[in-house]
Design an enzyme around this catalytic site. Structure first.
Site, PDB file in Angstrom:
ATOM      1  N   GLU A  21       0.864  -1.329  -0.040  1.00  0.00           N
ATOM      2  CA  GLU A  21       0.113   0.067   0.120  1.00  0.00           C
ATOM      3  C   GLU A  21       0.991   1.320  -0.003  1.00  0.00           C
ATOM      4  OE1 GLU A  21      -4.013   1.951   2.404  1.00  0.00           O
ATOM      5  OE2 GLU A  21      -2.854  -0.140   3.250  1.00  0.00           O
ATOM      6  N   ASN A  34     -12.545  -1.393  -1.049  1.00  0.00           N
ATOM      7  CA  ASN A  34     -11.939  -2.013  -0.030  1.00  0.00           C
ATOM      8  C   ASN A  34     -12.616  -1.678   1.410  1.00  0.00           C
ATOM      9  OD1 ASN A  34      -9.434  -2.838   1.686  1.00  0.00           O
ATOM     10  ND2 ASN A  34      -9.468  -0.752   2.079  1.00  0.00           N
ATOM     11  N   GLU A  35     -12.734  -2.401   2.326  1.00  0.00           N
ATOM     12  CA  GLU A  35     -13.370  -2.121   3.461  1.00  0.00           C
ATOM     13  C   GLU A  35     -14.699  -1.161   3.576  1.00  0.00           C
ATOM     14  OE1 GLU A  35     -10.492  -1.024   6.346  1.00  0.00           O
ATOM     15  OE2 GLU A  35      -9.721  -3.253   6.554  1.00  0.00           O
ATOM     16  N   TYR A  47      -6.928  -8.716  11.903  1.00  0.00           N
ATOM     17  CA  TYR A  47      -5.559  -8.495  12.349  1.00  0.00           C
ATOM     18  C   TYR A  47      -5.519  -9.110  13.866  1.00  0.00           C
ATOM     19  CZ  TYR A  47      -4.428  -5.518   8.525  1.00  0.00           C
ATOM     20  OH  TYR A  47      -4.325  -4.982   7.183  1.00  0.00           O
ATOM     21  N   GLU A  89      -6.262  -9.174   3.783  1.00  0.00           N
ATOM     22  CA  GLU A  89      -5.573  -8.538   4.834  1.00  0.00           C
ATOM     23  C   GLU A  89      -5.353  -9.272   6.162  1.00  0.00           C
ATOM     24  OE1 GLU A  89      -6.204  -4.469   5.406  1.00  0.00           O
ATOM     25  OE2 GLU A  89      -6.821  -3.908   3.596  1.00  0.00           O
TER      26      GLU A  89
END
Length: 514
Positions: free
Chosen positions: A45, A193-194, A262, A317
């Site tokens: 990114e 994304n998201e 995460y 991710e």
């Protein structure tokens, strides 16, 4: 390495410090599901020093050897890692990115402010051509994340045309003017994304309609089987999001549904990357193990609507997330990488392998200098992290055939709480060899493991191990090889039974031949 010494392991066993035996059964004759190599993907990114100062140092840099501005040492490391796909340009950055600002003469490219990550000026000197050419050099398929949050349908469809249409369209002619005659034929595309957060703060119902609109106008002219379109999926255990997408999006428009998770202590205080306590380590391992629950439950929802498993669960991710290193920009997300990160990687990749019927793409966050990186750089210096070594050890599973596995594991216990200590997965490669990857997350105890091999006979075993004296150990620019892969000779094979002892917080990959 002292930790792998058989004499020490034997003395620990006699003293009772080795945990109760762990039993694994492998049914090698029942292998049928392919472990897609794209499970081993990565993520780059425009964030901190991932692109600028990490991968890309500029074409005019005379201090650091490079090819068209990309570090040669990074190119070699990524080729050695066998990176199957690389996701770009974000992340949250993707939904602010205007791809047309990153093409054409670099001196004429407009700048922007990277509002998501540090408020720094983005000069767009690393753009579409730079990224796609890098993917060609390292042998990775590009995974382009499209701007749905602040872009338009035309913006995204123009990008598809620019990189994929062979000739005759305004976008393909523009590509040729910018020096690229043949299209890159990019297949993997993220449609936002998201979307539930930085990608637009949408509801699942609203995003489903937005996805349908964007996907309708994305077309492919490369005769490569069409585009692989990935919907912006859930965070962690948001199962309602997955249910809504699977129910509302026509399946002929959908190749994959994303999932992000995460291993973070808490979003308020993520804890240190190096000087963590056992309590913090245990919590991180607990979060890493939650990937099993999330993958299982999201897959169950997808099974209801897609029993043939044609649509992939794409974990694009994942990784450990800690507080940034002292003295660094909080928006750059730079953190060290210890043996704890090796444990996260070992557990997570085993989970993905064992769910290969549904998980077919995944991307570790991120590739250089950001979050759980596989590479760290500092001016001319470059090092490989423990996570790099685990992913390289595990790449024997890429496109191999999953071997069904059953595990009876001892527990890693801390203050009355328990986690599964031993994680494992196995596969057969094209030569008929069996590869078994094992991770012991216990903070202190080695684990004795017995593996029963059913279905086929193997006569030879070899192996590799990643271990270190302390769980907090890491590779530094002063000592870049403190943690490195070593030969593992502690596995004994006799009459279809394989026995070994895994040191505390270690990763072992075994290769068995007939």
């Amino acid at each position: 390495m002292k930790k792998t010494s058989l004499s020490i392991v034997f003395s620990l066993f006699l003293s009772g410090m080795i945990s109760a035996q762990n039993k694994i059964t492998l049914n090698t004759d029942l292998a049928k599901t392919k472990i897609d190599k794209h499970i081993y993907g990565h993520f780059a990114e425009h964030l901190g020093k991932c692109i600028y100062g990490g991968m890309y140092v500029g074409e005019n840099n005379t201090k650091i050897p490079n090819t068209n501005g990309v570090r040669n040492d990074v190119i070699k490391a990524l080729k050695d890692l066998k990176v199957p796909n690389l996701r770009w340009p974000g992340g949250c950055f993707a939904d602010t990115y205007q791809w047309k600002d990153g093409i054409g003469p670099k001196a004429k490219r407009p700048s922007m402010i990277n509002a998501w990550w540090g408020g720094v000026t983005e000069d767009n000197s690393f753009g579409t051509h730079d990224f796609l050419d890098l993917c060609e050099r390292i042998g990775a398929e590009p995974y382009l994340a499209g701007n749905v949050g602040s872009g338009t349908v035309k913006d995204l469809t123009d990008w598809v045309t620019y990189v994929n249409h062979p000739t005759g369209s305004p976008m393909s002619e523009l590509r040729k003017q910018n020096g690229r005659e043949k299209p890159w034929n990019v297949k993997i595309w993220g449609v936002g994304n998201e979307a539930w957060g930085c990608g637009g703060n949408m509801t699942a119902e609203h995003y489903s309609n937005i996805y349908r609109q964007y996907a309708t106008f994305m077309a492919d002219w490369s005769n490569t089987g069409g585009l692989y379109r990935i919907a912006s999926g859930a965070s962690d255990g948001d199962y309602a999001w997955t249910e809504t997408l699977m129910k509302n999006i026509p399946h002929n428009m959908l190749s994959g549904v994303a999932l992000h998770h995460y291993s973070v202590l808490s979003w308020g205080d993520k804890g240190p990357s190096v000087d963590f306590t056992e309590a913090q380590y245990f919590k991180t391992m607990d979060e890493a193990w939650k990937m099993e629950e999330f993958v299982t439950r999201h897959s169950t929802i997808m099974d209801k609507y897609d029993p043939a498993k044609k649509i992939a669960l794409v974990v694009d991710e994942w990784g450990g997330w800690y507080n940034v290193e002292a003295g660094t920009n909080p928006g750059f997300l730079y953190q060290q990488n210890t043996m704890r990160d090796a444990m996260i990687a070992g557990i997570t990749l085993n989970i993905f392998n064992n769910h290969a019927d549904r998980v077919r793409v995944a991307n570790l966050a991120q590739i250089v200098n950001v979050l759980q990186s596989v590479i760290l750089t500092n001016e001319e210096k470059m090092l490989l992290t423990p996570t790099y070594h685990v992913m390289k050890m595990y790449n024997v599973h890429q496109d191999a055939t999953l071997v069904p596995i059953s595990i009876e594991s001892a527990s890693y216990e801390y203050q009355g709480k328990k986690l599964t200590a031993v994680s494992a997965s196995a596969s057969k490669d094209a030569t008929g060899s069996l590869n078994v990857s094992l991770t012991n997350i216990d903070f202190a105890k080695p684990q004795e493991v017995t593996i029963n091999l059913r279905g086929e006979d193997f006569t030879k075993v070899s192996g590799q191990i990643l271990a270190s004296a302390k769980i907090n150990d890491f590779n530094s620019f002063e000592n870049p090889n403190k943690i490195a892969v070593q030969d593992f000779k502690g596995a004994k094979l006799e009459k279809g039974v394989l026995k070994l002892t895994l040191p505390a917080y270690s990763v072992v990959v075994l290769n068995l031949k007939k």
